[in-house]
Design a protein around this motif. Structure first.
Motif, PDB file in Angstrom:
ATOM      1  N   PRO A 278     116.448 -28.164 -74.212  1.00  0.00           N
ATOM      2  CA  PRO A 278     115.829 -28.461 -72.911  1.00  0.00           C
ATOM      3  C   PRO A 278     114.392 -28.933 -73.072  1.00  0.00           C
ATOM      4  O   PRO A 278     113.673 -28.492 -73.976  1.00  0.00           O
ATOM      5  CB  PRO A 278     115.907 -27.127 -72.168  1.00  0.00           C
ATOM      6  CG  PRO A 278     116.077 -26.092 -73.230  1.00  0.00           C
ATOM      7  CD  PRO A 278     116.817 -26.746 -74.339  1.00  0.00           C
ATOM      8  N   THR A 279     113.976 -29.835 -72.180  1.00  0.00           N
ATOM      9  CA  THR A 279     112.600 -30.320 -72.174  1.00  0.00           C
ATOM     10  C   THR A 279     111.698 -29.309 -71.478  1.00  0.00           C
ATOM     11  O   THR A 279     112.167 -28.329 -70.882  1.00  0.00           O
ATOM     12  CB  THR A 279     112.521 -31.652 -71.432  1.00  0.00           C
ATOM     13  OG1 THR A 279     112.840 -31.427 -70.038  1.00  0.00           O
ATOM     14  CG2 THR A 279     113.497 -32.679 -72.006  1.00  0.00           C
ATOM     15  N   GLU A 280     110.405 -29.571 -71.524  1.00  0.00           N
ATOM     16  CA  GLU A 280     109.473 -28.693 -70.814  1.00  0.00           C
ATOM     17  C   GLU A 280     109.727 -28.728 -69.310  1.00  0.00           C
ATOM     18  O   GLU A 280     109.647 -27.699 -68.628  1.00  0.00           O
ATOM     19  CB  GLU A 280     108.029 -29.095 -71.127  1.00  0.00           C
ATOM     20  CG  GLU A 280     107.575 -28.678 -72.515  1.00  0.00           C
ATOM     21  CD  GLU A 280     107.767 -27.188 -72.775  1.00  0.00           C
ATOM     22  OE1 GLU A 280     107.351 -26.386 -71.911  1.00  0.00           O
ATOM     23  OE2 GLU A 280     108.352 -26.828 -73.815  1.00  0.00           O
ATOM     24  N   GLN A 281     110.081 -29.928 -68.764  1.00  0.00           N
ATOM     25  CA  GLN A 281     110.437 -30.007 -67.344  1.00  0.00           C
ATOM     26  C   GLN A 281     111.662 -29.155 -67.053  1.00  0.00           C
ATOM     27  O   GLN A 281     111.721 -28.470 -66.021  1.00  0.00           O
ATOM     28  CB  GLN A 281     110.698 -31.462 -66.948  1.00  0.00           C
ATOM     29  CG  GLN A 281     109.457 -32.255 -66.582  1.00  0.00           C
ATOM     30  CD  GLN A 281     109.840 -33.629 -66.036  1.00  0.00           C
ATOM     31  OE1 GLN A 281     110.592 -34.370 -66.662  1.00  0.00           O
ATOM     32  NE2 GLN A 281     109.318 -33.967 -64.877  1.00  0.00           N
ATOM     33  N   ASP A 282     112.656 -29.216 -67.936  1.00  0.00           N
ATOM     34  CA  ASP A 282     113.853 -28.401 -67.748  1.00  0.00           C
ATOM     35  C   ASP A 282     113.494 -26.919 -67.708  1.00  0.00           C
ATOM     36  O   ASP A 282     114.003 -26.162 -66.874  1.00  0.00           O
ATOM     37  CB  ASP A 282     114.846 -28.644 -68.888  1.00  0.00           C
ATOM     38  CG  ASP A 282     115.442 -30.046 -68.878  1.00  0.00           C
ATOM     39  OD1 ASP A 282     115.536 -30.641 -67.794  1.00  0.00           O
ATOM     40  OD2 ASP A 282     115.810 -30.546 -69.964  1.00  0.00           O
ATOM     41  N   ARG A 283     112.617 -26.503 -68.616  1.00  0.00           N
ATOM     42  CA  ARG A 283     112.239 -25.085 -68.671  1.00  0.00           C
ATOM     43  C   ARG A 283     111.489 -24.671 -67.404  1.00  0.00           C
ATOM     44  O   ARG A 283     111.662 -23.551 -66.901  1.00  0.00           O
ATOM     45  CB  ARG A 283     111.394 -24.813 -69.911  1.00  0.00           C
ATOM     46  CG  ARG A 283     112.173 -25.006 -71.217  1.00  0.00           C
ATOM     47  CD  ARG A 283     111.330 -24.630 -72.429  1.00  0.00           C
ATOM     48  NE  ARG A 283     112.003 -24.982 -73.665  1.00  0.00           N
ATOM     49  CZ  ARG A 283     112.987 -24.289 -74.231  1.00  0.00           C
ATOM     50  NH1 ARG A 283     113.401 -23.172 -73.645  1.00  0.00           N
ATOM     51  NH2 ARG A 283     113.546 -24.692 -75.360  1.00  0.00           N
ATOM     52  N   SER A 393     116.789 -37.584 -64.669  1.00  0.00           N
ATOM     53  CA  SER A 393     115.393 -37.163 -64.695  1.00  0.00           C
ATOM     54  C   SER A 393     114.989 -36.495 -63.380  1.00  0.00           C
ATOM     55  O   SER A 393     115.346 -36.985 -62.298  1.00  0.00           O
ATOM     56  CB  SER A 393     114.489 -38.372 -64.945  1.00  0.00           C
ATOM     57  OG  SER A 393     113.126 -38.042 -64.693  1.00  0.00           O
TER      58      SER A 393
END
Length: 479
Positions: A278-283, A393
């Motif tokens: 997961p990306t930082e946005q996902d987190r 996104s």
């Protein structure tokens, strides 16, 4: 003994209304919402008529009648409509309204097939009677997904009635095979690609979160569903021969044990290599989700999650790590008392729940190689279903439109960076077509989809129409 099927005595007749078109104006959404309120009784009766139209998944004659029914509803609301036979399965209905000059187009998705309502005797009201009781419409498909279908159709109808034109172009795919895995949807998308070009994809299905706000999904898991089959003697043998003869149940047991360990790790070489973390946005989105360990465990009736994860770690495991479930096993004698036999056959159904960038084809190849390498060449692997992963996104225009529309009507929505389920809906369509895509739904929490006494409330349905109108209005103004 005859089976009681009360819906067969209900003749569903399309209920529709041709809107009068107001002069073009830039009326505020308040005017659109007020229009929805004034037409709410009519919209409810149209939904009840739609629920009375049986459309059980897999019943092709019934589904063809239902497809013509929804195409009639679409034409009456000002859409062009076509019933498209992709293959021998249930047809896809395509409703369209062209975009005004300079405006974008949204590809919409929902489905008209429903789960068969058995056991019918456990329903409080006949499953295709659409009884309205204390603000609830009871019936199979009331939320999943007929209220969602009409929320989209009536949302556009309301915008046109107030403003004289839609804020964007819309193309609505209505699937007749969703409840069985949408197996002919990929062929439709690929074969009719020129007809369904759009700037974004949006699906309506299911209901809102228990907290009272919509869930907006930005992706979906993928899935590989297979059946393992081991055959032995040409017929059952006496178990006295167990010292000499192959036992398919043991062969299957050993094969299964080689695939996954007690620590929940899949033991297939290369299985985890292509996974994207997961990306930082996902987190950030996961951290903002109203996840509650105790509530989830109480609903499941279990003392804890696998591997002991809790909180954010549990959410990440659910959404961004693959899983493997044994969904069923069958072999030999399972009746009361003893029967001394060696079974002639053993089978198991397995579901691999996959995440980006795993693919069903890749996992299938890895599974076959794993079994062959360990000497299980006699274990046949049959593919029963596949679904590809999808991801959009959080910054996409359709995500912002859905989020703003939800915030106005319900409060801050739950944005899920991806979903634990595997389905060919908004995010999947977007990924397939190279455009952003999201999925949401408007039914009430606890709507009992797939269970007896499925329902939708009038309140959630009417607000859902406003939600659809709000999303499409905002996306139409996004460029």
């Amino acid at each position: 003994m005859a089976v009681y099927r009360p819906w067969l005595s209900v003749k569903a007749t399309p209920v529709y209304w041709v809107p009068t078109v107001a002069s073009p104006a830039t009326a505020a959404l308040d005017a659109v919402y007020n229009y929805v309120d004034t037409q709410a009784d009519r919209f409810v009766e149209e939904l009840r008529a739609f629920v009375r139209q049986p459309s059980r998944t897999g019943y092709l004659d019934e589904l063809r009648v239902a497809a013509e029914y929804v195409s009639t509803l679409g034409r009456a609301a000002g859409w062009s409509a076509e019933v498209i036979d992709v293959d021998e399965l249930a047809p896809i209905v395509l409703l369209e309204r062209p975009a005004p000059p300079g405006r974008p187009t949204v590809l919409l998705y929902s489905h008209y097939d429903v789960i068969s309502p058995e056991p019918v005797h456990e329903w409080t009201y006949p499953p295709f009677s659409a009884e309205l009781v204390n603000g609830r419409i009871f019936g199979r498909g009331a939320t999943d997904a007929k209220a969602n279908v009409l929320a989209l159709v009536k949302g556009i109808e309301s915008l046109v009635a107030v403003r004289g034109e839609a804020p964007c172009g819309v193309k609505l795919i209505l699937d007749g095979e969703e409840e069985r895995g949408s197996s002919n949807l990929p062929a439709f998308v690929d074969g009719w690609r020129d007809r369904i070009t759009a700037d974004a994809a949006l699906s309506f299905d299911g209901g809102i979160d228990a907290s009272g706000v919509p869930k907006i999904g930005l992706g979906t898991s993928g899935m590989l569903y297979v059946e393992l089959d081991v055959r032995g003697a040409k017929k059952e043998l006496h178990s006295g021969g167990a010292r000499l003869y192959l036992n398919p149940a043991w062969r299957l047991t050993w094969a299964l044990a080689s695939i996954k360990g007690p620590d929940e790790r899949v033991l297939i070489d290369g299985f985890y290599e292509s996974i994207v973390p997961p990306t930082e946005q996902d987190r950030e989105l996961m951290a903002a989700m109203p996840w509650n360990d105790e509530r989830q465990l109480a609903e499941a009736g279990l003392p804890g999650f696998l591997t002991g994860v809790r909180g954010l770690a549990a959410v990440e495991r659910l959404l961004f790590q693959p899983g493997l479930a044994i969904c069923g096993v069958s072999s030999g004698f399972t009746g009361d008392g003893p029967k001394a036999v060696i079974p002639s056959r053993a089978m198991a159904k397995l579901e691999f729940r996959i995440v980006p960038d795993q693919t069903p084809e890749g996992v299938l190849e890895q599974l076959r190689s794993h079994l062959d390498r360990l000497g299980f060449v006699d274990v046949e692997v049959r593919t029963l279903a596949t679904v590809e992963t999808a991801k959009t996104s959080p910054d996409a225009g359709i995500v912002n439109a859905a989020r703003e529309a939800a915030r106005e009507l319900y409060g801050e929505p739950m944005l899920k960076p991806t979903e634990e389920y595997a389905g060919r809906q908004g995010a999947w369509l977007g990924t397939r077509l190279g455009i952003p895509g999201v999925q949401t739904g408007v039914g009430p929490p606890g709507h009992r989809g797939h269970a007896t006494d499925e329902f939708v409330t009038v309140e959630h349905y009417v607000k859902g129409i406003k939600f659809a109108a709000g999303i499409l209005d905002r996306f139409g103004d996004s460029r």
